[in-house]
Design a protein around this motif. Structure first.
Motif, short mmCIF file in Angstrom:
data_model
loop_
_atom_site.label_atom_id
_atom_site.label_comp_id
_atom_site.label_asym_id
_atom_site.label_seq_id
_atom_site.Cartn_x
_atom_site.Cartn_y
_atom_site.Cartn_z
N GLY A 119 0.82 -1.21 0.00
CA GLY A 119 0.00 0.00 0.00
C GLY A 119 0.85 1.26 0.00
O GLY A 119 0.38 2.34 0.31
N VAL A 120 2.12 1.10 -0.32
CA VAL A 120 3.01 2.25 -0.30
C VAL A 120 3.78 2.37 -1.62
O VAL A 120 4.80 3.02 -1.71
N GLY A 121 3.27 1.71 -2.66
CA GLY A 121 3.91 1.79 -3.97
C GLY A 121 5.15 0.94 -4.08
O GLY A 121 6.05 1.25 -4.86
N PHE A 122 5.21 -0.14 -3.33
CA PHE A 122 6.44 -0.92 -3.30
C PHE A 122 6.58 -1.81 -4.54
O PHE A 122 7.65 -1.91 -5.10
N ARG A 123 5.47 -2.44 -4.96
CA ARG A 123 5.59 -3.33 -6.12
C ARG A 123 5.94 -2.58 -7.41
O ARG A 123 6.84 -3.02 -8.14
N PRO A 124 5.27 -1.45 -7.69
CA PRO A 124 5.71 -0.70 -8.88
C PRO A 124 7.16 -0.25 -8.79
O PRO A 124 7.88 -0.22 -9.79
N PHE A 125 7.58 0.05 -7.59
CA PHE A 125 8.98 0.44 -7.38
C PHE A 125 9.89 -0.73 -7.74
O PHE A 125 10.89 -0.58 -8.46
N VAL A 126 9.53 -1.95 -7.27
CA VAL A 126 10.32 -3.13 -7.58
C VAL A 126 10.30 -3.40 -9.09
O VAL A 126 11.32 -3.73 -9.70
N TYR A 127 9.14 -3.21 -9.67
CA TYR A 127 8.97 -3.42 -11.11
C TYR A 127 9.93 -2.52 -11.90
O TYR A 127 10.67 -2.96 -12.77
N ARG A 128 9.94 -1.25 -11.53
CA ARG A 128 10.82 -0.30 -12.24
C ARG A 128 12.28 -0.64 -12.00
O ARG A 128 13.11 -0.60 -12.90
N THR A 131 17.81 1.54 -0.42
CA THR A 131 18.08 2.99 -0.38
C THR A 131 17.09 3.81 -1.19
O THR A 131 16.90 4.99 -0.92
N LYS A 132 16.46 3.20 -2.20
CA LYS A 132 15.59 4.01 -3.06
C LYS A 132 14.10 3.73 -2.84
O LYS A 132 13.27 4.17 -3.64
N ALA A 133 13.75 3.00 -1.77
CA ALA A 133 12.36 2.62 -1.53
C ALA A 133 11.45 3.85 -1.45
O ALA A 133 11.92 4.94 -1.12
N PRO A 134 10.16 3.69 -1.76
CA PRO A 134 9.22 4.83 -1.71
C PRO A 134 9.24 5.50 -0.33
O PRO A 134 9.52 4.84 0.67
N PRO A 135 8.91 6.79 -0.31
CA PRO A 135 9.09 7.58 0.93
C PRO A 135 8.37 7.03 2.14
O PRO A 135 8.86 7.15 3.26
N ILE A 136 7.20 6.41 1.98
CA ILE A 136 6.48 5.97 3.18
C ILE A 136 6.64 4.47 3.44
O ILE A 136 6.05 3.93 4.35
N ALA A 137 7.47 3.80 2.63
CA ALA A 137 7.76 2.39 2.92
C ALA A 137 8.75 2.33 4.08
O ALA A 137 9.50 3.27 4.32
N HIS A 138 8.71 1.24 4.80
CA HIS A 138 9.69 1.05 5.86
C HIS A 138 10.12 -0.41 5.85
O HIS A 138 9.36 -1.29 6.21
#
Ligand SMILES: [Zn+2]
Ligand SMILES: [Zn+2]
Ligand SMILES: [Zn+2]
Length: 766
Positions: A19-28, A66-73
């Motif tokens: 719910g924090v945009g993690f999968r699209p981040f991984v995809y990119r 280091t580049k994870a979305p801002p609200i991911a933890h």
């Protein structure tokens, strides 16, 4: 040496990663590194399978962190290697639900800059749309009913996305890829303005109409993120007083929402740290020093207080409304005093119809109630109320915990559920004094148990036999055959602060608050404990006096003055020339009888009551209409600046009785009375008294250190929301060579109690 041999890596990522945009981040990221495979959410973690060589994996994993979305933890990344499967593309797979596994759930996050730009951009398709959100912002916890976090398991499932929204949702390169609450004007939730009886008010611009009503001095109920908020013009004293009368909240400070940081600076002093907090994705209310002289916010917002609770808009609806009204707005919880906030439209009309002139509804249902969080900055940020933006994100424990339910205290109740190294400290539940709040408590416990797959084996609770939370614990615990662990209130305070600082102890715990049930059956509250996670020993306390008439003494501080004066200075003590409430002979006689016989007057060592007594004695506050009002108003009268070295203190003494040290207060009261009779200005008395309490803490800590060699001190309990005392105690202790631990993420008031209870219970049964 690194090999160029290709292998398959299975990577498991845990933390707040859904719910924090993690999968699209991984995809990119996978595309950037030319890695093929897939990513999916499960109910336990995010799983990634990729094929490549070791060097590429290393870079990929470094970027994950280091580049994870801002609200991911990210809590943990684990990697295992297998033979190749021969993937030829990178895909995002369906979410997988695993039995018993759980995921951290993101709190709701304030509107991000990108979404803010869109709602104010006339050519954007989301121009003026109050429910705009993306993977970097918007509702999460308030709409989720179960995990894994997918639209079907949220209250958004009733809205079918239009083709344009669906396209954003499906496009891995879009900011709204798999943004579960994604919506627009065409397909998403909408607003509706209704009158005080719930009948629609015609018109096509509810925000403009709402703004007009607010400008006309009306009180509105607005359905926000986690419940209704009562809103009025913060510069209009009449409107504020109307709200106060109807809400039955005569003088408790109200929070204010202000459009921008620049605007806030017109009303308040804002430090760098405070600015960061105000603008953070959590966007809490921050208590700021109020520039009374240059602010047009009405003093009625927070009578007799030098601080203003301020927040920035945190939903698109708030942004649009603040822009339209162009004035600061009072924004307070939509409830009658003491009840939980209303969250459903019909419920709001029933419960708030006598308070609000009109209601601004919307149809995105709220699953979990969620109050605004409150912070103060005294050196470092400290939570006063932990809710929106923070819960249900856990407090991390420095050990693996059993599954425990800790039920908290009474006022500012929270509960805490533990599992593994997670302590799920609930959002602020409220004062557990009525059925409605108890029901909110019970529902929230069930939600957390379900979301985090927790089946408690132990129930921890406060020793106070009359707390609703205690009764709930005993009922639920015995019904389900769970182990019951009673925890002493002030021990829980100290341990909550220890865990907040990841320290095990033993420490000297200074627990100063209003009320906590003691192991001797008395009401404690000015306590010095030797404590760690496991146990405590009471080594000192403030002198006991009768709590005259029990609860009546808390609501009427003048009763505490009389209790101290008569107990310490004799029952012939003459009150006539003191600015304390004048009583008729009957009441005075009754009080003396109560004192003599001890009827309904348990003994108390409460620091809160000591402050109350001084406040009434010097003529600041005789009766209160909100918790700690007398203490707060006394603090506010102390001068803002002082020379630390020139500070004086009233006399007091410390005596030892059966191994326990007691701070004797007779000389203190005697001297304060003299000061009052000599017409010493109240600000001087206030400052000198605060310094005296700090000196009591220091003298006591020195004595304890001499005996035990422990020189780490924890300051906890609601009294330490008093910034003047906190500052004086901290700096003096540090100057004397003590190391001092104070609160950060966990409130020092009773909102932190449940965390302390859970940790103590975990070790109690080993
Ligand atoms: Zn956004
Ligand atoms: Zn749409
Ligand atoms: Zn307490």
């Amino acid at each position: 040496m690194q090999t160029k041999v290709a292998r398959l890596a299975k990577i498991s990522v845990t933390g707040v990663v859904q719910g924090v945009g993690f999968r699209p981040f991984v995809y990119r990221l996978a595309h950037e590194h030319n890695l093929w495979g897939w990513v999916r959410n499960t109910s336990g973690n995010v799983e990634i399978e990729v094929e490549g060589d070791e060097e590429t994996f290393e870079n990929f994993i470094a970027d994950l962190e280091t580049k994870a979305p801002p609200i991911a933890h990210i809590e943990r990344i684990e990697t295992a290697f297998y033979p190749l499967k021969g993937y030829t593309e990178f895909k995002i797979h369906q979410s997988l639900s695993l039995e018993g596994e759980y995921q951290l759930v993101s709190p709701d996050i304030a509107t991000c800059e990108d979404c803010k730009k869109e709602i104010f951009c006339p050519t954007d398709r989301r121009f003026g749309y109050p429910f705009t959100n993306c993977t970097n912002c918007g509702p999460r916890f308030t709409i989720i009913e179960d995990i894994p976090y997918d639209r079907l398991k949220t209250t958004m499932r009733k809205f079918k996305m239009c083709p344009e929204c669906q396209q954003e949702y499906d496009d891995p390169l879009d900011r709204r890829f798999h943004a579960q609450p994604n919506a627009c004007l065409k397909c998403g939730p909408s607003l509706e303005l209704v009158d005080g009886n719930g009948n629609p008010i015609d018109g096509n611009d509810p925000i403009k109409a709402t703004s007009d009503l607010l400008k006309a001095g009306r009180v509105l109920a607005l359905r926000g993120l986690g419940g209704f908020q009562l809103v009025c013009d913060a510069t209009n004293e009449k409107a504020i007083n109307l709200l106060r009368t109807r809400k039955r909240r005569p003088s408790k400070p109200l929070a204010v929402m202000v459009a921008t940081l620049e605007d806030i600076e017109k009303h308040c002093l804002v430090s760098l740290e405070e600015r960061k907090l105000l603008q953070s994705p959590q966007c809490p209310i921050v208590l700021l020093r109020w520039k009374h002289n240059s602010s047009n916010i009405s003093p009625a917002v927070a009578p007799n207080i030098n601080y203003l609770g301020v927040m920035l808009p945190y939903t698109p609806l708030h942004h649009l409304l603040l822009k339209e009204t162009d004035m600061p707005l009072v924004m307070t919880s939509g409830n009658l005093s003491e009840e939980p906030i209303a969250k459903d439209n019909e419920e709001a009309v029933i419960r708030l119809s006598g308070i609000a002139d009109c209601f601004l509804f919307h149809n995105r249902d709220i699953f979990a109630r969620y109050d605004d969080s409150v912070y103060m900055v005294e050196n470092t940020p400290q939570a006063i109320r932990r809710a929106r933006g923070y819960a249900p994100y856990p407090i991390f424990l420095p050990f693996k915990s059993k599954q425990i339910l800790a039920c908290g205290a009474e006022l500012n109740n929270t509960f805490c559920l533990t599992k593994d190294e997670h302590a799920f400290l609930s959002q602020h539940i409220g004062d557990m004094e009525n059925e409605e709040t108890l029901e909110h408590f019970e529902n929230s416990v069930e939600l957390y148990k379900k979301l985090f797959r927790i089946e408690p084996e132990i129930v921890a609770y406060d020793m106070h036999p009359e707390y609703l939370s205690t009764k709930y614990a005993l009922d639920a615990g015995s019904e389900q055959g769970l182990s019951l662990v009673p925890v002493q209130h002030h021990h829980a305070h100290i341990v909550s602060c220890l865990v907040d600082n990841k320290v095990e102890g033993p420490v000297i715990g200074v627990a100063f608050d209003g009320t906590g049930y003691g192991t001797d059956g008395n009401i404690w509250g000015g306590e010095f404990l030797l404590a760690d996670w496991r146990s405590f020993q009471r080594v000192g306390h403030l002198e006991y006096v009768p709590l005259l008439g029990g609860v009546a003494a808390i609501k009427k501080p003048y009763r505490m003055s009389l209790s101290y004066l008569y107990t310490l200075l004799g029952e012939d003590f003459l009150l006539e020339d003191l600015p304390i409430r004048k009583l008729d002979l009957d009441e005075l006689e009754l009080i003396k009888q109560q004192l003599k016989r001890g009827v309904n007057s348990p003994l108390t060592s409460s620091a809160g009551r000591l402050f109350d007594a001084i406040s009434a004695l010097v003529g600041v506050r005789q009766e209160i209409d909100y918790e700690a009002q007398a203490v707060i108003e006394l603090e506010m009268l102390a001068p803002n600046e002082w020379n630390e070295l020139g500070l004086k203190a009233y006399p007091f003494s410390i005596v030892e009785h059966q191994g326990v040290r007691v701070v004797k207060l007779g000389e203190l009261f005697n001297t304060v009375v003299q000061d009052v009779r000599n017409q010493t200005p109240i600000p001087s008395i206030s400052l000198k008294f605060h310094n005296t309490v700090a000196q009591m803490i220091i003298e006591m800590c020195k004595l304890i250190t001499n005996q035990t060699s422990i020189n780490q001190v924890v300051l906890s309990g609601g009294v330490f929301q008093n910034r003047l005392l906190l500052k004086l105690a901290t700096t003096t202790l540090q100057r004397e060579g003590f190391s001092v631990l104070t609160h950060h993420s966990v409130p020092c008031n009773d909102g932190g109690i449940s965390l302390g209870q859970a940790v103590i219970a975990n070790f109690a049964l080993r």
